[in-house]
Design a protein around this motif. Structure first.
Motif, PDB file in Angstrom:
ATOM      1  N   LYS A  58       0.843  -1.201   0.000  1.00 40.66           N
ATOM      2  CA  LYS A  58       0.000   0.000   0.000  1.00 40.66           C
ATOM      3  C   LYS A  58       0.881   1.256   0.000  1.00 40.66           C
ATOM      4  N   LEU A  59       0.369   2.299  -0.620  1.00 39.11           N
ATOM      5  CA  LEU A  59       0.958   3.626  -0.472  1.00 39.11           C
ATOM      6  C   LEU A  59       0.094   4.365   0.540  1.00 39.11           C
ATOM      7  N   ILE A  60       0.686   4.726   1.681  1.00 45.34           N
ATOM      8  CA  ILE A  60      -0.054   5.375   2.765  1.00 45.34           C
ATOM      9  C   ILE A  60       0.316   6.864   2.760  1.00 45.34           C
ATOM     10  N   ALA A  61      -0.612   7.692   2.287  1.00 45.09           N
ATOM     11  CA  ALA A  61      -0.372   9.135   2.186  1.00 45.09           C
ATOM     12  C   ALA A  61      -0.901   9.805   3.451  1.00 45.09           C
ATOM     13  N   ILE A  62      -0.011  10.444   4.192  1.00 42.49           N
ATOM     14  CA  ILE A  62      -0.404  11.024   5.482  1.00 42.49           C
ATOM     15  C   ILE A  62      -0.258  12.549   5.498  1.00 42.49           C
ATOM     16  N   ASP A  63      -1.332  13.218   5.835  1.00 39.02           N
ATOM     17  CA  ASP A  63      -1.292  14.649   6.116  1.00 39.02           C
ATOM     18  C   ASP A  63      -0.561  14.829   7.459  1.00 39.02           C
ATOM     19  N   LEU A  64      -0.024  16.018   7.709  1.00 40.04           N
ATOM     20  CA  LEU A  64       0.671  16.256   8.987  1.00 40.04           C
ATOM     21  C   LEU A  64      -0.243  16.911  10.024  1.00 40.04           C
ATOM     22  N   ASP A  65      -0.508  18.216   9.883  1.00 38.70           N
ATOM     23  CA  ASP A  65      -1.253  18.953  10.922  1.00 38.70           C
ATOM     24  C   ASP A  65      -2.664  18.408  11.117  1.00 38.70           C
ATOM     25  N   GLY A  66      -2.995  18.097  12.369  1.00 32.29           N
ATOM     26  CA  GLY A  66      -4.333  17.605  12.687  1.00 32.29           C
ATOM     27  C   GLY A  66      -4.547  16.137  12.354  1.00 32.29           C
ATOM     28  N   THR A  67      -3.522  15.489  11.808  1.00 34.20           N
ATOM     29  CA  THR A  67      -3.656  14.094  11.379  1.00 34.20           C
ATOM     30  C   THR A  67      -2.542  13.246  11.997  1.00 34.20           C
ATOM     31  N   THR A  68      -1.342  13.362  11.446  1.00 30.99           N
ATOM     32  CA  THR A  68      -0.193  12.633  12.001  1.00 30.99           C
ATOM     33  C   THR A  68       0.336  13.339  13.249  1.00 30.99           C
ATOM     34  N   LEU A  69       0.233  14.677  13.263  1.00 31.20           N
ATOM     35  CA  LEU A  69       0.746  15.467  14.388  1.00 31.20           C
ATOM     36  C   LEU A  69      -0.339  15.670  15.439  1.00 31.20           C
ATOM     37  N   ASN A  70       0.066  15.674  16.704  1.00 26.72           N
ATOM     38  CA  ASN A  70      -0.887  16.016  17.770  1.00 26.72           C
ATOM     39  C   ASN A  70      -0.975  17.543  17.874  1.00 26.72           C
ATOM     40  N   SER A  71      -1.741  18.042  18.849  1.00 27.04           N
ATOM     41  CA  SER A  71      -1.932  19.494  18.917  1.00 27.04           C
ATOM     42  C   SER A  71      -0.693  20.250  19.387  1.00 27.04           C
ATOM     43  N   GLN A  72       0.340  19.508  19.817  1.00 24.12           N
ATOM     44  CA  GLN A  72       1.638  20.155  20.102  1.00 24.12           C
ATOM     45  C   GLN A  72       2.531  20.160  18.853  1.00 24.12           C
ATOM     46  N   SER A  73       1.954  19.784  17.706  1.00 22.76           N
ATOM     47  CA  SER A  73       2.705  19.685  16.447  1.00 22.76           C
ATOM     48  C   SER A  73       3.858  18.685  16.539  1.00 22.76           C
ATOM     49  N   LEU A  74       3.595  17.561  17.202  1.00 23.06           N
ATOM     50  CA  LEU A  74       4.605  16.500  17.334  1.00 23.06           C
ATOM     51  C   LEU A  74       4.039  15.171  16.854  1.00 23.06           C
ATOM     52  N   ILE A  75       4.951  14.302  16.406  1.00 24.38           N
ATOM     53  CA  ILE A  75       4.565  12.918  16.121  1.00 24.38           C
ATOM     54  C   ILE A  75       4.817  12.137  17.399  1.00 24.38           C
ATOM     55  N   SER A  76       3.769  11.550  17.965  1.00 24.40           N
ATOM     56  CA  SER A  76       3.929  10.811  19.222  1.00 24.40           C
ATOM     57  C   SER A  76       4.766   9.548  18.983  1.00 24.40           C
ATOM     58  N   PRO A  77       5.418   9.034  20.027  1.00 26.34           N
ATOM     59  CA  PRO A  77       6.186   7.790  19.883  1.00 26.34           C
ATOM     60  C   PRO A  77       5.337   6.646  19.324  1.00 26.34           C
ATOM     61  N   ARG A  78       4.087   6.580  19.745  1.00 26.94           N
ATOM     62  CA  ARG A  78       3.184   5.519  19.288  1.00 26.94           C
ATOM     63  C   ARG A  78       2.922   5.630  17.774  1.00 26.94           C
ATOM     64  N   THR A  79       2.654   6.848  17.311  1.00 22.07           N
ATOM     65  CA  THR A  79       2.403   7.052  15.878  1.00 22.07           C
ATOM     66  C   THR A  79       3.654   6.737  15.065  1.00 22.07           C
ATOM     67  N   ALA A  80       4.815   7.195  15.539  1.00 19.21           N
ATOM     68  CA  ALA A  80       6.075   6.907  14.842  1.00 19.21           C
ATOM     69  C   ALA A  80       6.319   5.400  14.766  1.00 19.21           C
ATOM     70  N   GLU A  81       6.025   4.706  15.858  1.00 19.44           N
ATOM     71  CA  GLU A  81       6.248   3.259  15.918  1.00 19.44           C
ATOM     72  C   GLU A  81       5.398   2.529  14.872  1.00 19.44           C
ATOM     73  N   VAL A  82       4.114   2.887  14.781  1.00 24.82           N
ATOM     74  CA  VAL A  82       3.213   2.218  13.833  1.00 24.82           C
ATOM     75  C   VAL A  82       3.614   2.539  12.390  1.00 24.82           C
ATOM     76  N   LEU A  83       3.969   3.785  12.109  1.00 24.29           N
ATOM     77  CA  LEU A  83       4.381   4.144  10.749  1.00 24.29           C
ATOM     78  C   LEU A  83       5.677   3.420  10.360  1.00 24.29           C
ATOM     79  N   ASN A  84       6.580   3.261  11.330  1.00 24.44           N
ATOM     80  CA  ASN A  84       7.806   2.496  11.070  1.00 24.44           C
ATOM     81  C   ASN A  84       7.495   1.023  10.822  1.00 24.44           C
ATOM     82  N   LYS A  85       6.511   0.499  11.558  1.00 23.14           N
ATOM     83  CA  LYS A  85       6.092  -0.893  11.355  1.00 23.14           C
ATOM     84  C   LYS A  85       5.502  -1.088   9.953  1.00 23.14           C
TER      85      LYS A  85
END
Length: 267
Positions: free
Chosen positions: A4-31
């Motif tokens: 699959k090609l997984i196209a991810i928006d950043l603000d409001g989607t991949t990023l939390n309201s602190q404009s960060l990628i949480s460790p959990r989100t990074a882990e799943v995207l790396n998986k």
């Protein structure tokens, strides 16, 4: 298993309201990457404000910046790369209307350069750049920009967008940036994320039905319509949820994207 090609928006989607990628989100995207899928960032942000996320996720895929104005492989030569520009005269014309339109600033940029008309509203962190001097003022703009960024107040945003759209209708599209600031982005007419993501899909020989896209704002509309499986965030706009195949059960502060993707791909 189909890639699959997984196209991810950043603000409001991949990023939390602190404009960060949480460790959990990074882990799943790396998986997802480790499982053989392609994770590709598709953002309204300029490259200089999204490159650190690209590096954090250790991506090597092509990425989309400026809502589709630039599609490229960072720090690599890529035969499919394209960058679409606006006439610099539009920037000067909008600047002339700054007071009439209640604008806080007008900025113009492409992948390498950044110009802003005043340093009063300048926040180094917001622009991911500290080395902005008087030399970067908009009157020094000599090349055509990929995108213009204007800041106003929320109560003026709709009026500013419709005024500019009617003035330059054949040349521009006005997009919202999302997030807490009333930022409008002006891109060349017809530029949007779906068009750029389709270039990436073609380059990777991925069929449209195998494109999975996540977003939350109006600038993700065409992308979710184009994707074989379009997912709106729980915190997304009602309009976007209306065109999506599905909606996450959690928002961007609850790792909504990661939890959905992990289940969807059986990671």
């Amino acid at each position: 298993m189909t890639k699959k090609l997984i196209a991810i928006d950043l603000d409001g989607t991949t990023l939390n309201s602190q404009s960060l990628i949480s460790p959990r989100t990074a882990e799943v995207l790396n998986k997802a990457t480790a499982a053989g899928h392609y994770v590709s960032i598709a953002t309204g942000r300029p490259f200089r404000m999204s490159d650190h996320f690209y590096q954090q996720l250790k991506l090597e895929t092509p990425m989309v910046n400026f809502n589709g104005g630039l599609v490229h492989k960072p720090r690599q030569t890529w035969e499919y790369e394209r960058e679409i520009s606006l006439s610099k005269e539009i920037a000067f014309e909008i600047l002339a209307q700054k007071e009439a339109l209640n604008l806080d600033f007008v900025a113009a940029e492409n992948r390498k350069t950044f110009y802003i008309d005043t340093l009063e509203q300048f926040e180094g962190m917001f622009f991911a750049s500290e080395n902005v001097s008087e030399a970067n003022l908009l009157r020094n703009l000599t090349s055509n920009p990929t995108s213009l960024l204007i800041k106003t107040k929320h109560e003026f945003a709709a009026n500013v967008a419709s005024s500019l759209q009617s003035q330059f209708d054949n040349e521009i599209d006005v997009r919202t940036w999302g997030g807490p600031n009333a930022i409008l982005e002006i891109v060349p007419k017809g530029v949007q994320k779906a068009m750029a993501v389709s270039v990436i899909a073609d380059s990777l020989k991925i069929k449209t039905k195998d494109v999975v896209a996540f977003g939350d704002e109006h600038n993700d509309l065409e992308l979710l319509q184009y994707a074989g499986w379009g997912v709106a965030m729980k915190n997304g706009t009602e309009q976007l949820k209306g065109v999506a195949n599905d909606v996450t059960t959690q928002n961007n502060n609850e790792d909504g994207l990661a939890n959905y993707l992990e289940k969807y791909l059986s990671l």
